[in-house]
Write a protein that holds these residues in place. Structure first.
Motif, PDB file in Angstrom:
ATOM      1  N   ILE A  95      41.893 -40.368 -17.521  1.00  0.00           N
ATOM      2  CA  ILE A  95      42.030 -39.136 -18.205  1.00  0.00           C
ATOM      3  C   ILE A  95      40.728 -38.329 -18.103  1.00  0.00           C
ATOM      4  O   ILE A  95      39.828 -38.192 -19.188  1.00  0.00           O
ATOM      5  CB  ILE A  95      42.938 -38.733 -19.400  1.00  0.00           C
ATOM      6  N   GLU A  96      40.551 -37.359 -17.074  1.00  0.00           N
ATOM      7  CA  GLU A  96      39.165 -36.389 -17.318  1.00  0.00           C
ATOM      8  C   GLU A  96      39.689 -35.352 -17.966  1.00  0.00           C
ATOM      9  O   GLU A  96      41.019 -34.623 -17.431  1.00  0.00           O
ATOM     10  CB  GLU A  96      38.828 -36.208 -15.987  1.00  0.00           C
ATOM     11  N   VAL A  97      38.999 -34.895 -18.851  1.00  0.00           N
ATOM     12  CA  VAL A  97      39.395 -33.394 -19.574  1.00  0.00           C
ATOM     13  C   VAL A  97      38.313 -32.421 -19.679  1.00  0.00           C
ATOM     14  O   VAL A  97      37.194 -32.781 -19.171  1.00  0.00           O
ATOM     15  CB  VAL A  97      39.706 -33.902 -21.129  1.00  0.00           C
ATOM     16  N   ASP A  98      38.927 -31.167 -20.042  1.00  0.00           N
ATOM     17  CA  ASP A  98      37.758 -30.267 -19.783  1.00  0.00           C
ATOM     18  C   ASP A  98      36.720 -30.079 -20.972  1.00  0.00           C
ATOM     19  O   ASP A  98      35.820 -29.070 -20.785  1.00  0.00           O
ATOM     20  CB  ASP A  98      38.515 -28.791 -19.834  1.00  0.00           C
ATOM     21  N   GLN A  99      37.132 -30.790 -22.023  1.00  0.00           N
ATOM     22  CA  GLN A  99      36.127 -30.682 -23.230  1.00  0.00           C
ATOM     23  C   GLN A  99      35.785 -32.046 -23.690  1.00  0.00           C
ATOM     24  O   GLN A  99      36.824 -32.907 -23.617  1.00  0.00           O
ATOM     25  CB  GLN A  99      36.453 -29.630 -24.299  1.00  0.00           C
ATOM     26  N   ASN A 100      34.790 -32.281 -24.306  1.00  0.00           N
ATOM     27  CA  ASN A 100      34.618 -33.651 -25.048  1.00  0.00           C
ATOM     28  C   ASN A 100      35.671 -33.665 -26.219  1.00  0.00           C
ATOM     29  O   ASN A 100      36.123 -32.756 -27.038  1.00  0.00           O
ATOM     30  CB  ASN A 100      33.326 -33.811 -25.882  1.00  0.00           C
ATOM     31  N   VAL A 101      36.440 -34.805 -26.287  1.00  0.00           N
ATOM     32  CA  VAL A 101      37.245 -34.952 -27.655  1.00  0.00           C
ATOM     33  C   VAL A 101      36.813 -35.684 -28.743  1.00  0.00           C
ATOM     34  O   VAL A 101      36.024 -36.356 -28.555  1.00  0.00           O
ATOM     35  CB  VAL A 101      38.286 -36.269 -26.980  1.00  0.00           C
ATOM     36  N   ASN A 102      36.999 -35.140 -29.906  1.00  0.00           N
ATOM     37  CA  ASN A 102      36.381 -35.525 -30.900  1.00  0.00           C
ATOM     38  C   ASN A 102      37.200 -36.446 -31.639  1.00  0.00           C
ATOM     39  O   ASN A 102      38.086 -37.285 -31.255  1.00  0.00           O
ATOM     40  CB  ASN A 102      36.419 -34.235 -32.208  1.00  0.00           C
ATOM     41  N   ASP A 103      36.325 -37.283 -32.747  1.00  0.00           N
ATOM     42  CA  ASP A 103      36.730 -38.593 -33.166  1.00  0.00           C
ATOM     43  C   ASP A 103      37.884 -38.409 -34.054  1.00  0.00           C
ATOM     44  O   ASP A 103      38.581 -39.160 -33.819  1.00  0.00           O
ATOM     45  CB  ASP A 103      35.774 -38.914 -33.965  1.00  0.00           C
ATOM     46  N   ILE A 104      38.413 -37.361 -34.516  1.00  0.00           N
ATOM     47  CA  ILE A 104      39.665 -37.108 -35.045  1.00  0.00           C
ATOM     48  C   ILE A 104      40.837 -37.170 -34.059  1.00  0.00           C
ATOM     49  O   ILE A 104      41.609 -37.984 -34.409  1.00  0.00           O
ATOM     50  CB  ILE A 104      39.760 -35.717 -35.670  1.00  0.00           C
ATOM     51  N   ILE A 105      40.831 -36.763 -32.968  1.00  0.00           N
ATOM     52  CA  ILE A 105      41.639 -36.685 -31.761  1.00  0.00           C
ATOM     53  C   ILE A 105      41.513 -38.247 -31.613  1.00  0.00           C
ATOM     54  O   ILE A 105      42.549 -38.696 -31.099  1.00  0.00           O
ATOM     55  CB  ILE A 105      41.350 -35.785 -31.020  1.00  0.00           C
ATOM     56  N   LEU A 106      40.477 -38.772 -31.284  1.00  0.00           N
ATOM     57  CA  LEU A 106      40.341 -40.025 -30.767  1.00  0.00           C
ATOM     58  C   LEU A 106      40.861 -41.098 -31.595  1.00  0.00           C
ATOM     59  O   LEU A 106      41.701 -41.889 -31.199  1.00  0.00           O
ATOM     60  CB  LEU A 106      39.004 -40.499 -30.491  1.00  0.00           C
TER      61      LEU A 106
END
Length: 220
Positions: A192-203
């Protein structure tokens, strides 16, 4: 191929001499390190095509190891990366493979420690840009030009939905997505390529979703 800027042609800020053979190689090595998540104890690298013929003269060998040590393309330590790695006790093997590949600048990187192993195939397409085409036997197309999530999951209904729902709830937009599996009902890999970096909470929330085995991220 269309270029968005002059830097796509001349390459990134880097340790030379070649954007394809040096900067690209460093990015392949660094992608492998990021996905492995730690420093390996053993590195086996198979080089194909132009990489195999010129890797010593063009610094492809030190660039790959530099990336595996998490050095960026402009890090002055790249030139001494093999020495640095061996000083840490890392075993390094390079193999010149004559097998035909779709791209002349291809490397197969195998990282190993006492607990696990990662195998990655990357190509350097020019201007320091790379594509990851295989990961642990799964075929994929990962450019490295955008933040991305790599999700290993059970091939069951609901696994993809559980991930996309979490991303939607956290207002993370998906730019591109693909799923690869080896067989029905076995393990599958979601890219999944996304438009912004995913933070650790979401991860961490993604890791707890239904049927998910492992989640890794590549930061832009």
């Amino acid at each position: 191929m269309k270029y968005k800027s002059v830097f796509d042609i001349i390459g990134p800020v880097m340790i030379g001499p070649s954007s394809s053979h040096t900067a690209g190689a460093a990015r392949i090595g660094r992608a492998a390190r990021t996905l492995f998540g730690k420093e390996p104890t053993k590195v086996d690298i198979y080089l194909y095509g132009s990489f195999a013929k010129t890797y010593r003269g063009h610094g492809t060998d030190v660039a790959l190891i530099g990336g595996i040590l998490d050095y960026d393309t402009d890090d002055q330590r790249i030139s001494s990366s093999i020495k640095d790695a061996k000083a840490k006790g890392m075993t390094i093997n390079f193999y010149e493979d004559e097998a035909a590949t779709e791209h002349p600048n291809t490397a197969r990187v195998i990282l190993t420690d006492d607990d696990e192993q990662l195998e990655l195939v990357g190509i350097s397409i020019g201007g320091g840009k790379v594509e990851i085409t295989e990961l642990n036997g799964f075929e994929l197309h990962l450019s490295g030009n955008h933040p991305a999530l790599l999700v290993m999951h059970n091939d069951r209904f609901g696994a993809i939905a559980s991930i996309t729902q979490i991303l939607a709830r956290n207002e993370v937009n998906i730019g591109r997505m693909e799923v690869s599996r080896k067989d029905i009902g076995k393990e599958a890999l979601m890219i999944i390529e996304v438009d912004q970096n995913v933070n650790d909470i979401i991860l961490n929330e993604l890791k707890e979703a239904d049927h998910i085995l492992q989640v890794s991220k590549i930061v832009d």
